[in-house]
Structure formats: structure tokens, C-alpha cells
Design an enzyme around this catalytic site. Structure first.
Site, short mmCIF file in Angstrom:
data_model
loop_
_atom_site.label_atom_id
_atom_site.label_comp_id
_atom_site.label_asym_id
_atom_site.label_seq_id
_atom_site.Cartn_x
_atom_site.Cartn_y
_atom_site.Cartn_z
CG ASP A 88 52.27 40.47 29.48
OD1 ASP A 88 51.07 39.69 30.25
OD2 ASP A 88 53.34 40.66 29.71
CG ASP A 134 50.98 34.03 33.77
OD1 ASP A 134 52.06 32.76 34.07
OD2 ASP A 134 51.81 34.96 35.11
#
Length: 406
Positions: free
Chosen positions: A116, A174
Site C-alpha cells: 500500500d 488492488d
């Protein structure tokens, strides 16, 4: 508060009227005039309300604001939204606040235990450097790219998403969103290996994450020793075989980015196939704001209302606008994205001035299965909404930043 909003709206209207008389392009539509005023007001109030390093993420069921600290995967979205707000409106105060909120995330550059960092650093520091060209933003971006690339396993051909112990080697759809960071870093830091990692990850994901209809699984778990697929699961969708709405947007966005950077026609075809799946889906609502999972009704067996996900719509709109610039027949993507933006900019989804704890959009879903962030504002919904608006203005040749100087 109301007086300040009215002044912002008046200034925006005057600028746009001036614009209409000086250019051959059509004047901005009414929904965009209203939206610009609200964005300016809400972002300025949010920047004055929240503290750098503790950024607004969403709203809890009890009405309090959920804040994102330095290790929260969403922490880069609010600074990024401020940068996009500045780019959209030319409001210099937003630029000053964007810098303040971005620099507060400097220690994120040392995080190594998640993919992330792409969201955390590229959405904040990446936009800061893109807009200002200030090289002081580069060291954090260089460190983050190095740590992201280090999570790549050449035996499997993918970047590891999570370090959770109950998975073997998990990769989530993602993760396609991080590839833009690596492509950019490959050029900026003269490390072509980053681009190779991004393209290899995209090719492996294309092979293993997608079904015949081009919908995507959320999680693919690999054997780290052999590279073979162990399982295809979901973490946020309604079932392992369902089409989690935001996940479809992540895939569309990611493969568009991959094609832009490589001109690999396989990536372009993948992006267009995913776009077709989304745009032609029989359960897409008329306003083009999807429910949180396209297959939620299949799971329940009952045609009952399910929460919409404005964040998924914002990601899809931004991706479609980007895709439209890469193909000859891009108008269909622009038109569809424009419909999404009109819906998101309506009273049904866009907050009024002073409402929604100064978030822009209402009605998003974080993780429904975990009863987390259901029918609430989300910082990444606002971020991709603003990104989509900026892309829309670019395509339509409407430059509100320059107009504000008139």
C-alpha cells in the site's frame, strides 16, 4: 459558513462566465459550476479542521470521524485530494495545505510490510512532485519505490500484497494500482527494473485473476516455493466467485496504466474487456453508481436494496476517462464517465457545504462483510472523484485553474 460558500460560488460563476466569452469551447455545464464551489469550500474547511498526520478517512457509525494515521493504507488520499483540489480550482491555500499534509507523511518512506505504499506515497508525494516539480519530494518517493519493488517475487511473477500469516503469498487486484508508481519511478530514478516488475506483475495477474467474462477475483493466493495458484478467494466481495465492484475498477484502472506505459496491446485489450464487463453489466443501476458487489443479489437470493459504492464509481470514472485517451473510439468511455460524474455531483451523492464532516461524497462502502465503513464517506472516493474531474476537464479543454487568474 454559508456566506463563505456563497462567495466561493459567486467567484466561480463569474470566472466561468468570463471563460465562456473568451474561448470557442462550450461553457462548463451547470453541474460542474456547482461542484467546483462545493469542492473549494469543503476542502478548505477540512484542511482547517484536521491535523497533518491524522487525515480524515471516513465517518464511524456513531458520527465521529475515523482518522488515518501514518501506517493506514488510506493516509495518502487526503493530501492527494488537496493537490487535486488545487489543480482543479487554482486555490493557493489548498496548495499550501496540501504541502503541509504531504510532508507530514515523510516517515511512510520507511514502511516495508505492505504494497500500500503505492497509495500512501504516490497519491500524496507523487502528486506533489508532479504539480510543483519540487525535488524535495523525491527522496520519500525513491525510498517507497525501492520498498515496493522489494516485495516482488520473480519465481511467482507478482508483488506480494499482504504479510498476513494466514495467507501463503496473497496478491489482491488492488495491487494493480501500485504499478503506476513503479512505471513512474523507473523513469524518474533511471531503474528500468521497476518497469519490468510492473509489467510482469500485470501479466501474471491477467493470467490468474480473471474469469472468462473478465470479472476479477479479489485475492489469489500463491505457493511461494512453486509459484502455483493455491486458491482464488475474496476478502471484501460477497463470495469468492462474485464481482466486487471496486475491485473491477481497480483492474480497469491498472491495465489502462499498464498500456499507457508499455503500449502492450494485451494490456489494452484487457482494459477494454474489463470496461465492457462494467459498462454492460445488467445489474448496473441507471445512475451508474454500482452497489458494492455486482453479485450481491445472487448471494442473498432476494432482490433487496444493497448499499451503493460511490468509491467504486469514482475509480471507474477516472479509469474510463484515462482509457478514452488511449483508443480511437474513446467517446463512449468519456460519455459513460460523464454520466457517473453527473450522478456523483448530484445532491444524491455530493455533500452540501459544511455537511458530511467536510468529505465530498456520500454513500461509499469499505468492507461490507466486516461491517466496516458501510454507507459512509471515504477518503479514496473523494480522491478518485477529484482525479476524474481533473481528467474530464482536460479532455473537455476546460481549465479552471487558469480561469481563476482572470
Amino acid at each position: 459558513m454559508k456566506k463563505a460558500f456563497c462567495l466561493a460560488m459567486l467567484a466561480t460563476t463569474l470566472v466561468l462566465n468570463c471563460y465562456a466569452g473568451k474561448t470557442q469551447h462550450d461553457p462548463p455545464p451547470g453541474w460542474l459550476k456547482k461542484t467546483t464551489g462545493i469542492i473549494t469550500f469543503q476542502l478548505n474547511k477540512a484542511a482547517a479542521t484536521y491535523k497533518p498526520g491524522l487525515n480524515p478517512r471516513s465517518v464511524n457509525p456513531n458520527g465521529t470521524v475515523r482518522l488515518a494515521g501514518l501506517t493506514d493504507w488510506t493516509t495518502g488520499f487526503f493530501p492527494g485530494s488537496l493537490w487535486y483540489g488545487y489543480e482543479l480550482t487554482g486555490d493557493k491555500n489548498l496548495a499550501a495545505e496540501a504541502k503541509k499534509f504531504t510532508l507530514a507523511l515523510d516517515s511512510v518512506r520507511h514502511i516495508t510490510n505492505t504494497h500500500d505504499v503505492g497509495f500512501m506515497l504516490y497519491c500524496s508525494y507523487g502528486n506533489a512532485f508532479r504539480i510543483t516539480h519540487d525535488k524535495n519530494y523525491l527522496p520519500a518517493l525513491q525510498d517507497g519505490a525501492k520498498h515496493l519493488a522489494a516485495r516482488f517475487n520473480p519465481k511467482i511473477g507478482v508483488i506480494r500484497s499482504w504479510d498476513f500469516s494466514w495467507w501463503h503469498y496473497p496478491v489482491i487486484i488492488d495491487n494493480m494500482m501500485n504499478l503506476e508508481y513503479l512505471y513512474w519511478a523507473a523513469g524518474e530514478f533511471k531503474n528500468p527494473g521497476y518497469a519490468d516488475i510492473a509489467s510482469t506483475h500485470a501479466a501474471t495477474t491477467m493470467k490468474n485473476h480473471f474469469r472468462k467474462d473478465y470479472s476479477s477475483y479479489h485475492v489469489v493466493d500463491y505457493d511461494p516455493e512453486t509459484g502455483k495458484v493455491i486458491a482464488k478467494r475474496t476478502h471484501q466481495g460477497v463470495t469468492d466467485e462474485s464481482a466486487w465492484a471496486r475491485g473491477q475498477g481497480w483492474g480497469l484502472y491498472g491495465y489502462t496504466i499498464c498500456y499507457k506505459n508499455t503500449k502492450n496491446l494485451h494490456f489494452l485489450a484487457q482494459a477494454e474487456h474489463i470496461a465492457a464487463f462494467i459498462m454492460n453489466h445488467p445489474r448496473m443501476p441507471k445512475d451508474k453508481i454500482p452497489v458494492w458487489d455486482f453479485d450481491v443479489h445472487n448471494a442473498t437470493g432476494v432482490e433487496e436494496p444493497a448499499p451503493r459504492d460511490a468509491s467504486a464509481a469514482a475509480v471507474i470514472a477516472s479509469a474510463l476517462l484515462d482509457l478514452s485517451t488511449q483508443v480511437k473510439d474513446g467517446k463512449k468511455y468519456v460519455d459513460y464517465a460523464e454520466d457517473i460524474l453527473k450522478s456523483l455531483s448530484s445532491d444524491a451523492y455530493l455533500a452540501g457545504p459544511g455537511e458530511n464532516h467536510y468529505f465530498l461524497l456520500k454513500h461509499s462502502v469499505g468492507a461490507f462483510l466486516y461491517n466496516s465503513e458501510i454507507d459512509t464517506p471515504l477518503d479514496y472516493a473523494d480522491y478518485y472523484y477529484l482525479e476524474a474531474l481533473n481528467r474530464y476537464l482536460s479532455i473537455k479543454k476546460i481549465d479552471l485553474k487558469e480561469l481563476s487568474k482572470s
